[in-house]
Design a protein around this motif. Structure first.
Motif: not given
Length: 464
Positions: A447-464
């Motif tokens: 769940x952490x991996x799933x949510x962190x990817x979505x959160x960081x991608x939405x805030x444009x902190x990382x490009x996934x």
């Protein structure tokens, strides 16, 4: 012939340190020596008296007994502490990163509850001041178990928050539920905590409690006196208090304004559900409500699965997930309609805030930086590794006319911004926790991996 020396030869000792600087005895040293001799003679003379000797012997015996008693008490305390630490560090399959620290061991069975513990000597206010040292809520204003239910606790308790104006809803809840309820009543004093207004409010609470048999039978009342100038009840901190003071193994986080809910005995009749929660998962009780339109009659509704499906198909009711239109939220009405057993929530979103059931312990607490943000409680529970399963044969009913929260537009704007940052913060926190405990590569961290990817991608902190 040489003339003899007229002066006889005198043997001269070579100069040494002692001869050059011979030790001298000052008058002060001689005086001290004289006083010491006098003191010794006085003590020897005093010791000849029998009364003095007996007093000295009694003092020595008392000192030895006192030292032995203290040593034994410390040994007992150390043994108790070692037992507590052993219980707190008992290995489990879940490797819970939210486990209770050694100083506060998990709740023990009744057979072991008599073990001595220094924590039992702490009064309630001191405990609360430590537990809520960083809380907005002042512990001096919290009065747990103002009233205690006459019935013994049931396996599952409802935890809820209300004001004095909601006592009728609490009575309806207790009448339908027929099980334990841990209710926090928040009272606004307006003109001070020691005022006549607070006394009148508490007197009214007593009358309401005594006049409604269901409340006295099932409900534990915990009073929170809000300080002067408090404009709104704070639900987030009160949710923690209701859960903290619950006397049951399982808790159901429930809003106070309900039209109907099933009985506690029917909700967890299947033992496999309790096993699922003991494993760290959560159960969602689906909420059905009326559409938002005028002239809705809310005193008539179905109370079984078949009737509810019929009403929903006719557009008279719908599955309510706040933040989504009826039947469109993560609880998924289409799955509920076809389900023959509890089903997994697959489309989780961080705005999801259903009525849910978990074990009282081993789950994160609600974040008190928010006044009212139930999804924040659900979010940390989800990141902690809990899967959410929707019950297929149980539901509760609300009017559907209640707002998602009672914040003003400005407050809601601020809280939404804080919650967005909170989402990223908690992702980083739990990812680090799982990594430190060697659990990051396990299923629990998915769940952490799933949510962190979505959160960081939405805030444009990382490009996934």
């Amino acid at each position: 012939m040489s003339r003899p020396n007229s002066h006889p030869k005198i043997h001269q000792r070579k100069i040494s340190l002692t001869s050059a600087c011979p030790p001298t005895s000052s008058k002060q040293d001689r005086k001290s020596h004289t006083q010491s001799s006098f003191s010794l003679q006085w003590c020897q003379r005093l010791w000849t008296y029998r009364l003095v000797r007996w007093a000295a012997y009694l003092y020595i015996i008392f000192s030895m007994l006192f030292s032995a008693t203290q040593f034994l008490s410390l040994s007992t305390a150390d043994t108790s502490l070692q037992n507590d630490v052993h219980l707190a560090h008992t290995p489990s399959e879940n490797h819970d990163i939210n486990a209770t620290p050694p100083s506060l061991p998990p709740q023990m069975p009744s057979s072991q509850s008599s073990l001595p513990s220094k924590l039992n000597l702490l009064n309630t206010q001191l405990r609360l001041s430590k537990m809520f040292s960083k809380s907005i809520q002042q512990p001096d204003n919290v009065r747990p178990f103002w009233f205690t239910a006459s019935e013994p606790p049931t396996p599952i308790s409802i935890t809820t928050i209300l004001t004095l104006d909601d006592m009728e809803f609490l009575d309806t809840m207790a009448t339908n539920w027929k099980g334990s309820i841990s209710a926090v009543v928040q009272i606004e004093t307006k003109d001070g905590l020691n005022s006549g207004h607070a006394v009148q409010a508490l007197s009214r609470l007593r009358r309401e409690y005594e006049l409604r048999p269901s409340l006295a039978k099932y409900v534990d009342i915990h009073v929170v006196l809000l300080p002067e100038h408090a404009t709104r009840i704070r639900l987030q901190g009160a949710r923690n208090l209701a859960r903290l003071f619950s006397r049951s193994r399982y808790v159901m986080h429930t809003p106070i304004k309900l039209l109907w809910l099933p009985s506690s005995a029917s909700l967890l009749a299947d033992t496999s559900l309790t096993e699922r929660m003991d494993g760290g998962d959560a159960l969602v009780v689906p909420t059905f409500a009326f559409p938002r339109r005028n002239n809705i009659q809310t005193n008539v509704f179905p109370m079984n699965r078949e009737g509810m499906i019929e009403w929903v198909e006719e557009g008279r009711m719908g599955l309510l997930d706040y933040h989504w239109p009826l039947n469109a939220g993560p609880s998924s009405y289409s799955e509920w309609r076809e389900a023959t057993e509890p089903y997994l929530v697959t489309e989780y979103d961080y705005h999801y805030g259903p009525v849910y059931i978990t074990t009282k312990e081993n789950h994160p607490w609600c974040e008190e930086r928010f006044d009212d943000q139930l999804p924040a409680c659900v979010y940390t529970t989800f990141l902690n590794g809990a899967d959410f399963y929707v019950l297929n044969d149980a539901f509760i009913i609300r009017s559907g006319q209640e707002p998602e929260n009672e914040l003003t537009e400005a407050e809601r704007f601020i809280q939404d911004g804080v919650y967005k940052n909170y989402r990223i913060e908690q992702c980083a926190f739990y990812a680090r926790q799982f990594d430190q405990h060697g659990l990051y590569d396990t299923e629990r961290a998915s769940h952490v991996k799933q949510e962190c990817v979505k959160a960081l991608r939405k805030e444009k902190i990382v490009k996934v």
